[in-house]
Design a protein around this motif. Sequence first.
Motif, PDB file in Angstrom:
ATOM      1  N   ARG A  92       0.819  -1.262  -0.017  1.00 20.83           N
ATOM      2  CA  ARG A  92      -0.013  -0.198  -0.115  1.00 20.83           C
ATOM      3  C   ARG A  92       0.784   1.380   0.091  1.00 20.83           C
ATOM      4  N   GLU A  93       2.039   1.194  -0.098  1.00 22.78           N
ATOM      5  CA  GLU A  93       2.934   2.042  -0.280  1.00 22.78           C
ATOM      6  C   GLU A  93       2.930   3.022  -1.785  1.00 22.78           C
ATOM      7  N   THR A  94       3.119   4.172  -1.567  1.00 27.33           N
ATOM      8  CA  THR A  94       3.343   4.934  -2.950  1.00 27.33           C
ATOM      9  C   THR A  94       4.849   4.671  -3.188  1.00 27.33           C
ATOM     10  N   GLN A  95       5.039   4.163  -4.566  1.00 29.02           N
ATOM     11  CA  GLN A  95       6.363   4.141  -5.071  1.00 29.02           C
ATOM     12  C   GLN A  95       6.614   5.018  -6.229  1.00 29.02           C
ATOM     13  N   ARG A  96       7.743   5.695  -6.137  1.00 30.44           N
ATOM     14  CA  ARG A  96       8.220   6.527  -7.286  1.00 30.44           C
ATOM     15  C   ARG A  96       9.435   6.041  -8.159  1.00 30.44           C
ATOM     16  N   ARG A  97       9.530   6.154  -9.390  1.00 31.16           N
ATOM     17  CA  ARG A  97      10.580   5.915  -9.867  1.00 31.16           C
ATOM     18  C   ARG A  97      10.897   6.973 -10.969  1.00 31.16           C
ATOM     19  N   ASP A  98      12.083   7.452 -11.432  1.00 31.09           N
ATOM     20  CA  ASP A  98      12.373   8.146 -12.612  1.00 31.09           C
ATOM     21  C   ASP A  98      13.032   7.172 -13.438  1.00 31.09           C
ATOM     22  N   VAL A  99      12.184   7.453 -14.777  1.00 32.85           N
ATOM     23  CA  VAL A  99      12.456   6.498 -16.213  1.00 32.85           C
ATOM     24  C   VAL A  99      12.995   7.597 -17.132  1.00 32.85           C
ATOM     25  N   LEU A 100      14.146   6.933 -17.720  1.00 30.83           N
ATOM     26  CA  LEU A 100      14.546   7.720 -19.136  1.00 30.83           C
ATOM     27  C   LEU A 100      13.635   7.201 -20.367  1.00 30.83           C
ATOM     28  N   GLU A 101      12.733   7.998 -21.008  1.00 30.30           N
ATOM     29  CA  GLU A 101      12.244   7.685 -21.887  1.00 30.30           C
ATOM     30  C   GLU A 101      12.727   7.993 -23.153  1.00 30.30           C
ATOM     31  N   ALA A 102      13.110   6.730 -23.694  1.00 32.00           N
ATOM     32  CA  ALA A 102      14.132   7.011 -24.815  1.00 32.00           C
ATOM     33  C   ALA A 102      13.641   7.296 -26.311  1.00 32.00           C
ATOM     34  N   THR A 103      14.272   8.333 -26.541  1.00 28.92           N
ATOM     35  CA  THR A 103      13.961   8.975 -28.371  1.00 28.92           C
ATOM     36  C   THR A 103      15.049   8.346 -29.199  1.00 28.92           C
ATOM     37  N   ALA A 104      16.246   7.592 -28.647  1.00 29.56           N
ATOM     38  CA  ALA A 104      17.000   6.839 -29.093  1.00 29.56           C
ATOM     39  C   ALA A 104      17.714   5.748 -28.470  1.00 29.56           C
ATOM     40  N   VAL A 105      17.894   4.603 -28.880  1.00 29.79           N
ATOM     41  CA  VAL A 105      18.780   3.720 -28.071  1.00 29.79           C
ATOM     42  C   VAL A 105      19.681   3.048 -29.300  1.00 29.79           C
ATOM     43  N   CYS A 106      21.002   3.139 -29.052  1.00 29.60           N
ATOM     44  CA  CYS A 106      21.916   2.461 -29.969  1.00 29.60           C
ATOM     45  C   CYS A 106      23.153   1.779 -29.470  1.00 29.60           C
TER      46      CYS A 106
ATOM     47  N   GLU D 101      33.333  16.571 -34.499  1.00 31.87           N
ATOM     48  CA  GLU D 101      34.173  15.832 -34.122  1.00 31.87           C
ATOM     49  C   GLU D 101      33.290  14.936 -33.375  1.00 31.87           C
ATOM     50  N   ALA D 102      33.121  13.579 -33.970  1.00 31.58           N
ATOM     51  CA  ALA D 102      32.240  12.557 -33.065  1.00 31.58           C
ATOM     52  C   ALA D 102      32.759  11.911 -31.652  1.00 31.58           C
ATOM     53  N   THR D 103      32.090  12.183 -30.806  1.00 29.77           N
ATOM     54  CA  THR D 103      32.428  11.049 -29.796  1.00 29.77           C
ATOM     55  C   THR D 103      31.625  10.028 -29.557  1.00 29.77           C
ATOM     56  N   ALA D 104      30.551   9.967 -30.455  1.00 34.10           N
ATOM     57  CA  ALA D 104      29.855   8.555 -30.455  1.00 34.10           C
ATOM     58  C   ALA D 104      29.071   8.601 -31.716  1.00 34.10           C
ATOM     59  N   VAL D 105      29.041   7.438 -32.537  1.00 31.79           N
ATOM     60  CA  VAL D 105      28.268   7.350 -33.654  1.00 31.79           C
ATOM     61  C   VAL D 105      27.652   5.961 -33.805  1.00 31.79           C
ATOM     62  N   CYS D 106      26.291   6.042 -34.111  1.00 29.80           N
ATOM     63  CA  CYS D 106      25.569   4.695 -33.884  1.00 29.80           C
ATOM     64  C   CYS D 106      24.424   4.639 -34.948  1.00 29.80           C
ATOM     65  N   HIS D 107      23.844   3.298 -35.204  1.00 32.88           N
ATOM     66  CA  HIS D 107      23.013   3.053 -36.016  1.00 32.88           C
ATOM     67  C   HIS D 107      21.793   3.118 -35.117  1.00 32.88           C
ATOM     68  N   ASP D 108      20.702   4.047 -35.545  1.00 32.37           N
ATOM     69  CA  ASP D 108      19.326   4.337 -34.806  1.00 32.37           C
ATOM     70  C   ASP D 108      18.378   3.344 -34.772  1.00 32.37           C
ATOM     71  N   LEU D 109      18.187   2.635 -33.925  1.00 32.50           N
ATOM     72  CA  LEU D 109      17.364   1.667 -33.650  1.00 32.50           C
ATOM     73  C   LEU D 109      15.774   1.879 -33.686  1.00 32.50           C
ATOM     74  N   ASN D 110      15.588   3.272 -34.194  1.00 35.48           N
ATOM     75  CA  ASN D 110      14.193   3.550 -34.388  1.00 35.48           C
ATOM     76  C   ASN D 110      13.671   3.235 -35.833  1.00 35.48           C
ATOM     77  N   ARG D 111      14.735   2.681 -36.527  1.00 36.18           N
ATOM     78  CA  ARG D 111      14.429   2.434 -38.001  1.00 36.18           C
ATOM     79  C   ARG D 111      14.935   0.970 -38.398  1.00 36.18           C
ATOM     80  N   GLY D 112      15.631   0.384 -37.413  1.00 35.19           N
ATOM     81  CA  GLY D 112      15.961  -1.201 -37.756  1.00 35.19           C
ATOM     82  C   GLY D 112      16.652  -1.820 -36.641  1.00 35.19           C
ATOM     83  N   THR D 113      17.166  -2.790 -36.767  1.00 30.47           N
ATOM     84  CA  THR D 113      17.868  -3.625 -35.608  1.00 30.47           C
ATOM     85  C   THR D 113      19.219  -3.837 -36.138  1.00 30.47           C
ATOM     86  N   THR D 114      20.204  -3.967 -34.760  1.00 32.49           N
ATOM     87  CA  THR D 114      21.653  -4.166 -35.154  1.00 32.49           C
ATOM     88  C   THR D 114      21.873  -5.139 -34.371  1.00 32.49           C
ATOM     89  N   THR D 115      22.892  -5.871 -35.125  1.00 26.69           N
ATOM     90  CA  THR D 115      23.701  -6.880 -34.386  1.00 26.69           C
ATOM     91  C   THR D 115      25.437  -6.380 -34.202  1.00 26.69           C
TER      92      THR D 115
END
Lengths: 158, 158, 158, 158
Positions: A92-106, D101-115
């Motif tokens: 019954r406790e209130t839990q809070r969590r900060d989440v990073l909603e991704a616009t890009a993951v690579c 001058e890039a510190t990171a370069v990545c394929h964008d997983l919004n558009r496909g998958t990467t191995t």
Amino acid sequence: MSDNTMTVYGHVGTEVDFRESNAFCWAMFRVGSTPRYFDRKQGIWRDLETVWITVKATRTLAENVKASLTVGEPVVVIGRIRTHTWQDPTTRETQRRDVLEATAVCHDLNRGTTTFRRNEQPAATEATASEGEVVRAFEASQGEQAPTTGESRQPVSA
Amino acid sequence: MSDNTMTVYGHVGTEVDFRESNAFCWAMFRVGSTPRYFDRKQGIWRDLETVWITVKATRTLAENVKASLTVGEPVVVIGRIRTHTWQDPTTRETQRRDVLEATAVCHDLNRGTTTFRRNEQPAATEATASEGEVVRAFEASQGEQAPTTGESRQPVSA
Amino acid sequence: MSDNTMTVYGHVGTEVDFRESNAFCWAMFRVGSTPRYFDRKQGIWRDLETVWITVKATRTLAENVKASLTVGEPVVVIGRIRTHTWQDPTTRETQRRDVLEATAVCHDLNRGTTTFRRNEQPAATEATASEGEVVRAFEASQGEQAPTTGESRQPVSA
Amino acid sequence: MSDNTMTVYGHVGTEVDFRESNAFCWAMFRVGSTPRYFDRKQGIWRDLETVWITVKATRTLAENVKASLTVGEPVVVIGRIRTHTWQDPTTRETQRRDVLEATAVCHDLNRGTTTFRRNEQPAATEATASEGEVVRAFEASQGEQAPTTGESRQPVSA
């Protein structure tokens, strides 16, 4: 007012937890990011304490993240911090969590190479699950697997 | 590996807590950032839950932040997320807190005007206080003033 | 696909050129940003070549920027890079310029203090001037004052 | 003063030009980033003019970028803007170019998958080629292949 943004460089710390509800899907996982500083007296690089971030991706990004990421791989995540609150059904406790909603993951090309495969199928459509419900379900699943770190829950006095 | 970065747009949520030890100084305060989204069905902007970030500045930036910021003012903070852990002296629990170590803090010119006054005195010198000690002291001071929000402490099972 | 973003730390290099058309206003100025690197052999910091960025702000931000910034002051600018192309009326050449469209402009509190004064009047309304026209007008005015640096125009063979 | 940063979301616009000199290597390529805006009257997304960025990567990142990227693939690039000036050997004009001058370069997983495939060999060592020389060589090679866009050179009156 503009939205906050965050860029994290780290490693995939947990399996990607992928879920679907109707036509909407999302994926959640933790990233460990260990900052370093250069100790000039010793002439070596030293690690600071690892920062653990919970990442959430939705729709096409969620599907591609599930298909691409493996625990331990170096990743770059860009997104916006969101706070989610929910009621723990048992305590019954209130839990809070900060989440990073991704616009890009690579995958980070500083650490290896990637082979890209473009999507063919269209993106998933409108969201149906509520935000809090998504995070609650992930937190519950994380409870079953011992967390990769000593990261604490965040009980909040109601 | 590159360091994580974060940019926050929000309002000053607490008084700036400024402290000095030997020739080193630091300042801490909380920023509330309320993201919004456009509800297309209703045709209006809606607020999401406010994200509360603890900000830490050091040396010259700390002095200028103390002299410039007032509760309620719109700010932009750019920095790196650091995790600090310390032992609570009374409860013996391990506490953990994520802190945004600011590389820049500014008044947001989207909301008003600023008159700038350049520093004359040189920057403070080398750090003497330990990281954990700085955060612990701020957290203790925050305990005396009721937090501006229901933000929870983060007890971590040892 | 997400929008590009840029954060610049530098100094105001030119007067803020502020213009109004109907109920819409905009401001443009140049920021000089001089990156540095640490020369470990010599044990000193060295400057790299100054990067010059043309910044454009609109509406309330433009008004506040005009009222707040003076040449030489340290600023932080956050925004999105846009490319503008226009036809030079005299030479008939196509000109191209990259512009940083600011989402935030602030005085940098690393270098001094600021006194903030909140706006009372509401923001300006819908845009009426075309993008290219805005940049062309600024470029023309810059031609009358010798540029602060040897920054080149960008004639593009048609 | 902090360094400028830029995050670009776009597509690989040119072949990756990879070069080695002694034990140092670098790679350069162009990224096209096309911002969009939502036209509320028409209810559709519209493209703005494509922004073309020259990206430079060094050492391990350069090798991995060469091995991973193909023209047309969606990428995310994070880095710092640098200005390089050099004397054109034939025309005697001073050329200037801004480079990410890039510190990171990545394929964008919004558009496909990467191995992902992790590197085994260690990173290349200290730089031996001068900055201007690197950019000059890339620009010369680009002259032989017609640029993907009408992007202009940047002659600067000496």
